[in-house]
Enzyme design. Sequence first.
Site, PDB file in Angstrom:
ATOM      1  N   ILE A  16      33.149  31.439  25.415  1.00 15.32           N
ATOM      2  CA  ILE A  16      31.902  30.867  25.928  1.00 15.32           C
ATOM      3  C   ILE A  16      31.228  31.809  26.929  1.00 15.32           C
ATOM      4  O   ILE A  16      30.003  31.841  27.031  1.00 15.32           O
ATOM      5  CB  ILE A  16      32.162  29.471  26.539  1.00 15.32           C
ATOM      6  CG1 ILE A  16      30.841  28.688  26.605  1.00 15.32           C
ATOM      7  CG2 ILE A  16      32.833  29.563  27.905  1.00 15.32           C
ATOM      8  CD1 ILE A  16      31.028  27.213  26.798  1.00 15.32           C
ATOM      9  N   ALA A  17      32.019  32.610  27.642  1.00 10.50           N
ATOM     10  CA  ALA A  17      31.429  33.609  28.541  1.00 10.50           C
ATOM     11  C   ALA A  17      30.667  34.660  27.751  1.00 10.50           C
ATOM     12  O   ALA A  17      29.617  35.150  28.189  1.00 10.50           O
ATOM     13  CB  ALA A  17      32.512  34.257  29.390  1.00 10.50           C
ATOM     14  N   ARG A  38      41.355  38.796  34.898  1.00  8.38           N
ATOM     15  CA  ARG A  38      42.664  39.219  35.418  1.00  8.38           C
ATOM     16  C   ARG A  38      43.042  40.597  34.881  1.00  8.38           C
ATOM     17  O   ARG A  38      43.743  41.360  35.538  1.00  8.38           O
ATOM     18  CB  ARG A  38      43.738  38.202  35.024  1.00  8.38           C
ATOM     19  CG  ARG A  38      43.447  36.764  35.436  1.00  8.38           C
ATOM     20  CD  ARG A  38      43.484  36.564  36.925  1.00  8.38           C
ATOM     21  NE  ARG A  38      43.435  35.148  37.288  1.00  8.38           N
ATOM     22  CZ  ARG A  38      43.226  34.701  38.506  1.00  8.38           C
ATOM     23  NH1 ARG A  38      43.026  35.560  39.494  1.00  8.38           N
ATOM     24  NH2 ARG A  38      43.203  33.404  38.757  1.00  8.38           N
ATOM     25  N   TYR A  59      38.988  37.917  40.685  1.00  9.84           N
ATOM     26  CA  TYR A  59      37.876  36.980  40.851  1.00  9.84           C
ATOM     27  C   TYR A  59      37.340  37.032  42.276  1.00  9.84           C
ATOM     28  O   TYR A  59      36.127  36.964  42.503  1.00  9.84           O
ATOM     29  CB  TYR A  59      38.320  35.556  40.518  1.00  9.84           C
ATOM     30  CG  TYR A  59      38.743  35.354  39.085  1.00  9.84           C
ATOM     31  CD1 TYR A  59      38.258  36.155  38.058  1.00  9.84           C
ATOM     32  CD2 TYR A  59      39.631  34.339  38.733  1.00  9.84           C
ATOM     33  CE1 TYR A  59      38.637  35.979  36.743  1.00  9.84           C
ATOM     34  CE2 TYR A  59      40.021  34.138  37.424  1.00  9.84           C
ATOM     35  CZ  TYR A  59      39.522  34.957  36.429  1.00  9.84           C
ATOM     36  OH  TYR A  59      39.904  34.772  35.137  1.00  9.84           O
ATOM     37  N   HIS A  80      38.863  25.066  37.928  1.00  8.93           N
ATOM     38  CA  HIS A  80      37.473  24.980  38.384  1.00  8.93           C
ATOM     39  C   HIS A  80      37.344  24.605  39.853  1.00  8.93           C
ATOM     40  O   HIS A  80      36.521  25.179  40.576  1.00  8.93           O
ATOM     41  CB  HIS A  80      36.698  23.984  37.524  1.00  8.93           C
ATOM     42  CG  HIS A  80      36.453  24.457  36.137  1.00  8.93           C
ATOM     43  ND1 HIS A  80      35.854  23.670  35.164  1.00  8.93           N
ATOM     44  CD2 HIS A  80      36.717  25.653  35.533  1.00  8.93           C
ATOM     45  CE1 HIS A  80      35.768  24.359  34.044  1.00  8.93           C
ATOM     46  NE2 HIS A  80      36.289  25.552  34.235  1.00  8.93           N
ATOM     47  N   LYS A  98      31.582  22.937  31.799  1.00  6.33           N
ATOM     48  CA  LYS A  98      32.105  21.581  31.684  1.00  6.33           C
ATOM     49  C   LYS A  98      33.515  21.599  31.111  1.00  6.33           C
ATOM     50  O   LYS A  98      33.832  22.510  30.331  1.00  6.33           O
ATOM     51  CB  LYS A  98      31.192  20.758  30.784  1.00  6.33           C
ATOM     52  CG  LYS A  98      31.235  21.252  29.353  1.00  6.33           C
ATOM     53  CD  LYS A  98      30.055  20.827  28.555  1.00  6.33           C
ATOM     54  CE  LYS A  98      29.986  21.635  27.300  1.00  6.33           C
ATOM     55  NZ  LYS A  98      30.142  23.047  27.457  1.00  6.33           N
TER      56      LYS A  98
END
Length: 332
Positions: A16-17, A38, A59, A80, A98
């Site tokens: 999705i990224a 990572r 991150y 999240h 989501k």
Amino acid sequence: MNKQHIRWGIIGLGRIANSFAQDIPFTTNASLQAVAARDGDKADAFAQRYGATHAYDSYNALFQDPSVDAVYIATPHSLHLEQATEAMRAGKAVLCEKPITTSPSELEQLTAIAAQTDSYLMEGMWTYFLPAVQKAKQWVDTGRIGKLLHVKSDFGYPQLPYSPDKREYNATLGGGTLLEMGIYPIALARLFFGEDPINVDQQSHLAPNGVEDDTTTLFTYPGDRYANLASSFRCKLQNWTYIIGEDGYIAIPDTWRANRCLLYELDTLVDEFDDKRESLGFHYEVEAVSQDILEGKKTSKIVPHSTSMAFQLQIEQLRKMAGSLQPCSAAL
């Protein structure tokens, strides 16, 4: 904010990224500034593919980058809360994929931190921003189908073979079809009915490790109106949504990524809409969120925190009814 566009960072460089990054060039007010994974080599390759200026193997390094205005979080659900918190405490606006959290209590913590840090925070329900879905809502609101009586929506793809270590099934990562796929039909019912059901019935099938892998749900609303919703890891569902009224109905093919909708009176097609886009459709969300941030807003009027909480409360209720395992995540 005295600038013309938002510089985005992305963490969690999965499928999705990639879709998100691929669509940024279709916006007028956003650019990809930094990515993090990572695995540093993976971050470097992603940055090169999509033209990001910086790539990080941490991150936190991305959160601390002063050239990043906003962060898109595309990691597993159970991460999240921690990651969105760290990003907001570092001064970043946050768009979190989501489900934004894995429980209502986590969402309460996250919205409290957004208030404390005066940060923009939105759940990435990109389907709400698609023109075809917005057109269908307009048709309903202007009475094109008469009184709304039914919503039928489902989303399912086989996630086979089963493995308790696969992300979709992994209980410690918030596994289960309701958080992974069921949130889409729940969101569509919420969009069109605009209120909570007064009664909930459900049938569920559990995977061997206890997470739900197939669900069928009936929401009953005031006025004898109904939403029939389903999600599945066991099979491919139609993945359409039907909004049905006294005078007609609307069909939205492939609702989660819809590019068109169809309006019927009985069996006759009377109107249709096609956005004719060249993108995957993520750019509508990216553009809207970027504009919110540029205007100094802290929440979205399309996906406000109250809507995200409604999703969380309904999913929690359905998981309890199914008897599925609860996700494991540490409170901050």
